[in-house]
Design an enzyme around this catalytic site. Structure first.
Site, PDB file in Angstrom:
ATOM      1  N   ASP A 463       0.833  -1.206   0.000  1.00 19.46           N
ATOM      2  CA  ASP A 463       0.000   0.000   0.000  1.00 19.46           C
ATOM      3  C   ASP A 463       0.867   1.256   0.000  1.00 19.46           C
ATOM      4  O   ASP A 463       2.081   1.200   0.236  1.00 19.46           O
ATOM      5  CB  ASP A 463      -0.914  -0.045   1.244  1.00 19.46           C
ATOM      6  CG  ASP A 463      -2.248   0.644   1.013  1.00 19.46           C
ATOM      7  OD1 ASP A 463      -2.339   1.487   0.101  1.00 19.46           O
ATOM      8  OD2 ASP A 463      -3.194   0.343   1.753  1.00 19.46           O
ATOM      9  N   ASP A 533     -10.944   1.745  -3.244  1.00 19.52           N
ATOM     10  CA  ASP A 533     -11.495   1.516  -1.903  1.00 19.52           C
ATOM     11  C   ASP A 533     -13.018   1.542  -1.956  1.00 19.52           C
ATOM     12  O   ASP A 533     -13.681   1.139  -1.005  1.00 19.52           O
ATOM     13  CB  ASP A 533     -11.022   2.612  -0.941  1.00 19.52           C
ATOM     14  CG  ASP A 533      -9.635   2.327  -0.379  1.00 19.52           C
ATOM     15  OD1 ASP A 533      -9.112   1.222  -0.602  1.00 19.52           O
ATOM     16  OD2 ASP A 533      -9.081   3.217   0.291  1.00 19.52           O
TER      17      ASP A 533
HETATM   18  C1  GLA Z   1      -5.752   1.817   2.303  1.00 20.85           C
HETATM   19  C2  GLA Z   1      -6.206   0.691   1.411  1.00 20.85           C
HETATM   20  C3  GLA Z   1      -7.252  -0.141   2.113  1.00 20.85           C
HETATM   21  C4  GLA Z   1      -6.684  -0.666   3.412  1.00 20.85           C
HETATM   22  C5  GLA Z   1      -6.189   0.482   4.251  1.00 20.85           C
HETATM   23  C6  GLA Z   1      -5.457  -0.014   5.484  1.00 20.85           C
HETATM   24  O1  GLA Z   1      -6.727   2.756   2.497  1.00 20.85           O
HETATM   25  O2  GLA Z   1      -6.712   1.186   0.212  1.00 20.85           O
HETATM   26  O3  GLA Z   1      -7.667  -1.211   1.290  1.00 20.85           O
HETATM   27  O4  GLA Z   1      -5.650  -1.562   3.137  1.00 20.85           O
HETATM   28  O5  GLA Z   1      -5.290   1.320   3.552  1.00 20.85           O
HETATM   29  O6  GLA Z   1      -5.024   1.012   6.308  1.00 20.85           O
END
Ligand code: GLA
Length: 711
Positions: A463, A533
């Site tokens: 990420d 997301d």
């Molecule tokens: C980001 C990602 C999510 C999740 C969060 C965790 O927002 O897009 O899918 O993994 O971080 O903190």
């Protein structure tokens, strides 16, 4: 098919290169003006003589107009021409103009990938430039990059270096398609009539980002559709700051230049050093936007995604992020894993929250040791349990970041990008680690290597959750501070490459708050992308449409979740599964709250998905109907063997009764017979494409998945 590159010496001082793909040709010449200029890019022509440069048929122009933009393949800055330059340098003596002469050319490769390298040399200074053209004949694509070498003994400063310039033939008008978006609303398709002047697609925040994606398409007029019409398109293989400049000048000359952004960029090219640009992929088709996408998808599947896993079907994933957030524990992960395994999930992923003091997004990032309050005996018991249940284990990391409230930051406050005497801006309570710094690279490599070496981990979700700001690199070597925009991205690529070499069984996913780092650069190092997301399946229809303009469904990961938190909407399981199945399928719902009937239905969907996933991941995608146009949208996938097709149909709202239509399919073999699921009599491909599949749906957010088998 012959070798795709022909070299024609037109006169002793002029040379013409013709690059032919199955359906297109790209020609340029070293001409009497002593310039390397594009002659043609478009449909393949009959005879080599068709590509010869022509004498201009217009009247000579006055002094001012004489300085029109050139058709140069790699315009350099400094003399009497004014294109967006691919190269702008400063020599040690203060001269800020390059002047390149043609030296030689060579070809290598075969019919699949043929490479042409053009060697250019500055007329006075020890600066060599190589223009590299890789011809992917089957995909109708040309992949261009440039290398600049300092053959002298003094440094040369690079102020701007783009990968390529693409010149389009004159048409009466052009339409520009670009992808812009935001967090939770990635890949929105934007289509505008190309005005005179310059259009800029750019990113200046450190990584690929949401607001714009390094992709463009230019269609010859507004009648070009998904299924027909001339489209020139391109994508840049880079995950850092970039710019793509599309210029239409007063002479109706349209050209596209792109590469690493010159904003706040400098590169000191030391004696003996070579700078390589990222690749800029360009293509042309007569088959509309749909064919343009399929050419890119096939190229990505066959040449870009990591080779070792390129043909492996991607596993069905479970991830509890939306259920537990940071509150992960052995117990809640085990409970979810048991239910997921029963459904047929193959890969169980633990998201954020498992390390350091990571109980929320304010602390712990950077401390990559297991949180013993949550996992007293480490990760092994959970991994073993997941394996026992018949699934592989995956885990979330965000290696390029740190919370100020972390042991890592307390030990190395100098490891983040910052300027002296300036406050630090936080984004999601975190700072960006200076991955340009070799010590930071080594730190990331070591902890990732330990994590993968000491645990049975099959999958990494990598990420990246904020933009860059205060981009100061305090201890940078003299004069090299502004190289961070490139060095950071190269550092990430390099770490991923080394991890893949050491741990070849591990699959990687690129995530950046959803689809914030999706491009053809990082695609070479990861199996898949977390598309957004936003798991609202109606919104995802739009995101999916835009995503697939440039990116293959093989890389698209989406989960089935519970009531969508962003719009507050609820959907049937069918609608959620059908959407999530159009690529790589995942589940991210609270299974402990699901009824047995829903769990059973989900298991049936996963069984079905495993039957059709070759088609959904590796198949040719036809975007039959856009969600932007009517409430009924449809996507069709054809298995690479042509033996199976799957059509997914989504109705957002009916009004005044049924929404009925004959959905005309595409890409089928006209003479072949196809058995449509539920029909007694097979239809020919021609009938399915001409008469169409009769569809009648009513209600809100209803969907169908229709399978066709070729007889
Ligand atoms: C980001 C990602 C999510 C999740 C969060 C965790 O927002 O897009 O899918 O993994 O971080 O903190």
């Amino acid at each position: 098919m012959n070798f795709p590159i022909q070299i024609v010496e037109t006169t002793p001082t002029e040379t013409l290169w013709i690059l032919e793909t199955y359906n297109t040709a790209y020609a340029f010449s070293w001409n009497q003006q002593q310039r390397l200029e594009n002659v043609y890019w478009g449909t393949k022509l009959r005879y080599p003589t068709d590509y010869l440069p022509q004498t201009l048929m217009y009247d000579p122009l006055g002094n001012w107009n004489f300085a029109r933009n050139t058709y140069e393949e790699f315009p350099v800055w400094g003399d009497y021409k004014f294109n967006e330059p691919c190269l702008k340098v400063r020599f040690r003596d203060g001269v800020r103009a390059a002047l390149l002469d043609y030296v030689s050319a060579e070809t290598t490769g075969d019919e699949t990938v043929a490479t042409l390298t053009i060697h250019l040399q500055d007329r006075h200074y020890p600066l060599n430039v190589r223009l590299i053209y890789e011809v992917f004949a089957k995909h109708d694509l040309i992949v261009r990059r440039a290398e600049v070498e300092n053959r002298g003994s003094e440094p040369i400063e690079i102020e701007q270096i783009l990968s390529a310039a693409w010149h389009l033939p004159q048409r009466d008008s052009y339409q520009l398609t670009s992808l812009s978006g935001k967090w939770g609303g990635e890949f929105q398709i934007q289509r505008v009539d190309l005005p005179r002047g310059k259009q800029l697609l750019e990113r200046r925040r450190g990584s690929t980002g949401f607001d714009s994606n390094p992709y463009f398409a230019l269609a010859a007029d507004s009648t070009v559709s998904e299924t027909s019409g001339e489209v020139w398109f391109g994508a840049l293989a880079f995950s850092g700051n970039y710019k793509i400049v599309i210029e239409r000048d007063a002479f109706e000359h349209v050209y596209v230049t792109g590469g690493i952004h010159d904003f706040d960029f400098r590169w000191q090219l030391e004696a003996g050093e070579t700078f390589q640009t990222p690749a800029f992929i360009g293509g042309f088709t007569n088959g509309g936007y749909g064919e343009a996408s399929r050419l890119l998808h096939q190229y990505e599947n066959e040449h870009v995604v990591p080779r070792a896993t390129a043909t492996q079907p991607r596993p069905v994933v479970y991830n509890s992020w939306y259920v537990t957030e940071f509150d992960v524990s052995f117990e809640n992960q085990e409970k979810a894993a048991e239910l997921a395994a029963k459904m047929g999930v193959e890969l169980f992923v633990m998201d954020d929250g498992w390390f350091g003091q990571r109980n929320n997004d304010r602390a712990g990032l950077g401390d990559w040791t297991v949180n013993r309050d949550k996992f007293p005996n480490g990760l092994a018991p959970l991994i073993n349990r997941v394996n026992e249940l018949g699934m592989e284990f995956g885990i979330w990391v965000e290696p390029e970041m740190v919370n100020p409230d972390s042991d890592l930051y307390r030990a190395h406050p100098d490891w983040v990008y910052h300027f002296a005497n300036r406050p630090l801006s936080l984004g999601r309570n975190q700072l960006v680690l200076n991955v340009s710094n070799p010590d930071v690279q080594q730190f990331i490599l070591n902890f990732m290597d330990d994590l993968l070496g000491n645990n049975k981990i099959k999958f990494i979700k990598w990420d990246m959750n904020r933009h860059f700001s205060e981009p100061g690199w305090a201890d940078a070597p003299q004069g090299r501070e502004r190289e961070l925009w490139v060095r950071h991205t190269r550092g990430v690529y390099d770490i991923l490459r080394q991890l893949r070499e050491k741990h070849p069984h591990v699959l990687f996913e690129s995530c950046s708050g959803g689809g914030g780092r999706i491009d053809l650069g990082i695609m070479a190092y990861v199996e898949q992308f977390w598309m957004s997301d936003n798991t609202d399946p109606y919104d995802d229809l739009f995101i999916q449409e835009g995503f697939t303009l440039a990116h293959t469904p093989l890389t698209r990961m989406m989960w089935v979740t519970d009531t969508n938190w962003l719009n507050g909407r609820s959907y049937s399981l069918d609608f959620r599964f059908h959407l999530a199945m159009m690529g790589v399928l995942g589940i991210g719902a609270d299974l402990t709250k699901w009824s047995q009937a829903d769990l059973d239905q989900a298991a049936a969907f996963i069984t079905l998905y495993k039957e059709i996933r070759q088609t959904m991941q590796f198949g040719a995608l036809y975007r039959l109907r856009s969600p932007r146009e009517t409430p009924l949208s449809a996507f069709q996938f054809i298995h690479p063997s042509q033996q199976e097709a799957v059509v997914a149909v989504f109705l957002s709202q009916s009004q005044f009764g049924y929404f009925s239509t004959n959905l005309r399919l595409e890409g089928l073999e006209p003479d072949a017979l196809y058995r449509v699921e539920g029909w007694d009599v097979p239809w020919s491909g021609q009938a399915l494409m001409q008469r169409g599949l009769p569809i009648a749906l009513k209600g809100a957010f209803v969907s169908r998945l229709i399978r066709l088998a070729r007889e």
